[in-house]
Design an enzyme around this catalytic site. Structure first.
Site, PDB file in Angstrom:
ATOM      1  CB  SER A 183      40.202  35.011  37.539  1.00 55.36           C
ATOM      2  OG  SER A 183      39.705  35.454  38.782  1.00 55.36           O
ATOM      3  CE  LYS A 218      32.223  39.076  31.676  1.00 59.21           C
ATOM      4  NZ  LYS A 218      33.117  38.457  32.660  1.00 59.21           N
TER       5      LYS A 218
END
Lengths: 218, 218
Positions: A133, A172
């Site tokens: 993922s 991120k």
DNA sequence: CTTGACACAGAACAGGTGTTCATGGTATAA
DNA sequence: TTATACCATGAACACCTGTTCTGTGTCAAG
């Protein structure tokens, strides 16, 4: 200046002895294992090793020897290491386990890293990634991620963020804008993603990623 | 069983002394720093620490002490480390630097890793990746790749391969088929790529990838 | 109270340990 | 040859160091 064969043997013996026994040898122990009957000869050669900077001597102290120099660290395994608790697995969609406040001692698995890589272990913890993922963060199945627990982050820092509306955690690069947050995947070829600032919760900063391709023989 | 305050102080002193000086303390050195005038009292408490398994004692040997146990390694920084030569940078299109035969000693930069990660350092070398050319191998700018020099590889192993016709080096999982080779990017979402077996030359196997997100303060 | 375990202090001993001294051999340079 | 630096030997000395013994005080169980 070159060392005599005897001096090399002495130096190697000191290194090995110190590593094995956890303490430096005495002059007579050196002599016995290198084949020198006289303590003064050992003493003589030790002074030469000290002059060459290979060992340090402390005067009038029993076992007052110490292997120094660049190779010494390698020889004695004396490089500073850091132990980081491996808190668990992290999979897509599941909230990541965070260290609790009272968690002073962790009796589970630990990850050892050199201080060269991690200068400060405060608030650090490690997670192993399960599944694909996080591919867009350049992180693969099985990778170990070392994170620092914190709820704030500077622009551009790689963070684990909890997206409230999507109900999932991603890794991120984070850039704060007016009332939204730009989330840039680590893969520079991918487009950034924007989220409402209220929906974003920083859980920690990514410090290090380790990917072990070859599994160790057990 | 719990330790008395005195025993804790003794234990901590032994750890600190050993780490700082490179040798264990004598009974009198312990007494002096912990505030005990009698050697027999120190001896008495040392035996208790030994019984509790916190230290090991060697009889009739000066400085015959040793801190043991799980914390000991951390306390003394005694975890085995491996030094791997950092041979250079690797960029897209450029051939990767390989260790030469006669290269026994490397005086350049070294990467230190724990033996937990790298059990055997034989034939190992490290490279730092420059640029984004290896994104499809999930390797980013600045990552450090630890490789093992070898020209053969088992199916599925991640290797650095030299593609003669394209004149470049890439990192791919390798699968031999009849007279061609399947090169699978590490990113599982990407399609494999096929090359003529004669155009493929294995240069080494990827053992480990380390990505350091936060740069150390110099 | 008596007993025993526990923690400690001080002193003495035997052997360990670093240091030093006198001596001699060997090779190289003057 | 002589001088000098280097390397080695053996012995002796003074202090260091682990060990052991005697004795004291405290505290809880009997």
């Amino acid at each position: 200046m070159g060392l005599s064969e005897r001096q090399q043997k002495i130096y190697e013996f000191i290194s090995k002895f110190t590593r094995d026994k956890g303490r430096p040898p005495t002059i007579r122990e050196i002599g016995g294992h290198v084949g020198i009957s006289s303590t003064s000869v050992v003493n003589y050669n030790l002074n030469i090793l000290a002059r060459e900077g290979l060992i340090q001597r402390e005067k009038e102290v029993s076992r007052g020897l110490r292997v120094v120099g660049q190779q010494a660290k390698q020889l004695l395994g004396e490089i500073a290491t850091v132990q980081i608790p491996l808190l668990g697995k992290i999979a897509a969609g599941s909230p990541i386990p965070l260290p609790t406040e009272g968690m002073t001692k962790w009796d589970g698995e630990m990850v050892a890293l050199t201080r060269e890589l991690i200068p400060n272990e405060e608030g650090l913890f490690a997670l192993q990634v399960k599944g694909d993922s996080m591919i867009d963060a350049l992180i693969n199945d099985g990778d170990v991620v070392v994170m620092k627990k914190q709820e704030a982050a500077d622009n551009g820092e790689m963070c684990a963020v909890w997206l409230k509306d999507k109900n999932e955690t991603t890794l991120k690069r984070i850039y704060r804008e007016k009332n939204r947050v730009k989330l840039q995947p680590m893969n520079p070829t991918m487009k950034p993603f924007y989220a409402d600032a209220r929906d974003v919760r920083i859980q920690g900063k990514v410090m290090l990623v380790v990917r072990q391709l070859q599994k160790l023989p057990a």
